[in-house]
Scaffold this active site. Sequence first.
Site, PDB file in Angstrom:
ATOM      1  N   TYR A  27      35.844  -2.811  65.368  1.00 26.56           N
ATOM      2  CA  TYR A  27      37.047  -3.150  65.298  1.00 26.56           C
ATOM      3  C   TYR A  27      37.877  -2.911  66.359  1.00 26.56           C
ATOM      4  O   TYR A  27      38.042  -1.789  66.905  1.00 26.56           O
ATOM      5  CB  TYR A  27      37.990  -2.991  63.861  1.00 26.56           C
ATOM      6  CG  TYR A  27      37.045  -3.658  62.732  1.00 26.56           C
ATOM      7  CD1 TYR A  27      36.319  -4.192  62.635  1.00 26.56           C
ATOM      8  CD2 TYR A  27      37.716  -2.616  61.502  1.00 26.56           C
ATOM      9  CE1 TYR A  27      35.755  -4.685  61.683  1.00 26.56           C
ATOM     10  CE2 TYR A  27      36.994  -3.363  60.287  1.00 26.56           C
ATOM     11  CZ  TYR A  27      35.960  -4.272  60.370  1.00 26.56           C
ATOM     12  OH  TYR A  27      35.416  -4.618  59.140  1.00 26.56           O
TER      13      TYR A  27
ATOM     14  N   HIS B 287      20.442  14.755  61.244  1.00 28.68           N
ATOM     15  CA  HIS B 287      19.303  15.181  60.537  1.00 28.68           C
ATOM     16  C   HIS B 287      18.128  15.239  61.670  1.00 28.68           C
ATOM     17  O   HIS B 287      18.270  14.808  62.650  1.00 28.68           O
ATOM     18  CB  HIS B 287      18.628  13.476  59.961  1.00 28.68           C
ATOM     19  CG  HIS B 287      19.784  13.083  58.836  1.00 28.68           C
ATOM     20  ND1 HIS B 287      19.671  13.564  57.638  1.00 28.68           N
ATOM     21  CD2 HIS B 287      20.730  12.293  58.722  1.00 28.68           C
ATOM     22  CE1 HIS B 287      20.290  12.974  56.833  1.00 28.68           C
ATOM     23  NE2 HIS B 287      21.151  11.995  57.286  1.00 28.68           N
TER      24      HIS B 287
ATOM     25  N   GLU C 272      52.264  -0.809  39.547  1.00 24.71           N
ATOM     26  CA  GLU C 272      51.930  -2.260  39.926  1.00 24.71           C
ATOM     27  C   GLU C 272      53.331  -2.949  40.043  1.00 24.71           C
ATOM     28  O   GLU C 272      53.256  -4.217  40.629  1.00 24.71           O
ATOM     29  CB  GLU C 272      51.492  -2.865  38.638  1.00 24.71           C
ATOM     30  CG  GLU C 272      50.099  -2.556  38.546  1.00 24.71           C
ATOM     31  CD  GLU C 272      49.010  -2.711  37.287  1.00 24.71           C
ATOM     32  OE1 GLU C 272      49.942  -2.660  36.242  1.00 24.71           O
ATOM     33  OE2 GLU C 272      48.110  -3.248  37.208  1.00 24.71           O
TER      34      GLU C 272
ATOM     35  N   ASP D  27      42.427  -5.003  45.871  1.00 26.64           N
ATOM     36  CA  ASP D  27      43.069  -5.818  44.655  1.00 26.64           C
ATOM     37  C   ASP D  27      44.397  -6.047  44.501  1.00 26.64           C
ATOM     38  O   ASP D  27      44.858  -7.512  44.226  1.00 26.64           O
ATOM     39  CB  ASP D  27      42.407  -5.119  43.360  1.00 26.64           C
ATOM     40  CG  ASP D  27      42.997  -3.560  43.250  1.00 26.64           C
ATOM     41  OD1 ASP D  27      43.250  -3.190  44.386  1.00 26.64           O
ATOM     42  OD2 ASP D  27      42.943  -3.279  42.260  1.00 26.64           O
TER      43      ASP D  27
ATOM     44  N   HIS E 278      37.796  -0.738  43.429  1.00 28.33           N
ATOM     45  CA  HIS E 278      38.805  -0.990  44.493  1.00 28.33           C
ATOM     46  C   HIS E 278      39.640  -0.003  44.806  1.00 28.33           C
ATOM     47  O   HIS E 278      40.742   0.425  44.629  1.00 28.33           O
ATOM     48  CB  HIS E 278      39.724  -2.240  44.027  1.00 28.33           C
ATOM     49  CG  HIS E 278      39.197  -3.549  44.144  1.00 28.33           C
ATOM     50  ND1 HIS E 278      39.250  -4.181  45.575  1.00 28.33           N
ATOM     51  CD2 HIS E 278      38.719  -4.499  43.310  1.00 28.33           C
ATOM     52  CE1 HIS E 278      38.818  -5.333  45.441  1.00 28.33           C
ATOM     53  NE2 HIS E 278      38.425  -5.863  44.411  1.00 28.33           N
TER      54      HIS E 278
END
Length: 396
Positions: A294, A238, A368, A102, A97
């Site tokens: 997007y 490439h 956290e 998360d 993550h």
Amino acid sequence: MILEKLKEKENKIIELRRILHQYPEIAHKEYETQKIILEYLENIGIEGKKVAGTGVIATIEGKNRGKTVALRADMDALAIREENDVSYKSKNDGFMHACGHDNHMSMIYGAALVLNEMKDKLNGNIRIIFQPAEEEGTLGGAKPMIEQGAIENVDYILGMHVWPDLPEGVLGLRSGPFFAAADNIIIEILGKGGHGAKPDQAVDPIMVSSKVIDSLHTISGREIDPLEPFVITIGSIHGGTSHNIIPDKVEMMGTVRTMDKKTREIMENKLNRIISGITSAFNANYKFKYIYGYPILVNDPWVTDFVRNIASGILGNENVVIAKQTMGGEDFAYYLEKVPGTFMVLGTYNEKLGFTNNVHTSRFNVNEKILAIGSTIFVESALALLNYSWTKNNPS
Ligand code: NI
């Protein structure tokens, strides 16, 4: 008061975050994640529904009729091997993550936890959205979620990203265009192979590619206003097999980022013209594909200001800033094309505690403590939006 409430529930939110962190799954494969989310919601009395493969939606119905505010988290992780030395380190080797989704899921869970307890007092509804595959780029999860009803009857939508560019606990908001449109390009330069010592008898696609790349990088300032945000990056090239053989073709892949709708619309033709001109000058051919990803993420000014006021009340004026535009993409843009809302960024940079690494790196992590703050912003903003609409629509 909400902040205190969420700090009391912090353990539960952190517990979920650490479980999710241990089982990162990439775009459209968030099966375990979906299961965990459904379980956690069920345990607090919220019935989640599977949508768009691995997504989850749920609705908290308030006692009083009113507007519906949606809160969205993304669910997917990245193919990066985690290098953090933490007890909750990724158990899916090679996946992590590393974009902090998360945290987003845990914040929304925390918000749902509190809002669900208050549902007897809510003046409207809350839609909870756990969306897969934000990182996918072109086949992201937002579109199928919308198509399958995730924002049906939704009046406002809020989303958030953890943000190491800002100091921990500082909230960044921005009205109008915030994240760029992220389109992909594929270019093939078709030449004529030959001996490396006799280039005059060949058409060297490697040499032509170098001219094409050069020219594409002059677009900003030569083809469009230099003050306008624009990025073109060729991320892959490439061609060839040896030092003395001129190959037949060169393949390139890249990304084009724009912050203005009109600029985006003319980009495909502009690139095609440049590639066509350069290749024809050197007698080469080409194939060109422009793949729309997007759209530009445009925050609603009214909702953004509304949330700014609420957030300032919680964090203090000094901790709510105007976020800088980013050339990154974010598929929250699709929701904002349909429903007014705002996408925020929450600072995580903390030098003292060593949370200094950027997202998409193997050592990204956050303190956290920000989870309860994120949840609080969601809860307070959602409540205020519901109550605002309530008093406006129900004058007493
Ligand atoms: Ni992300």
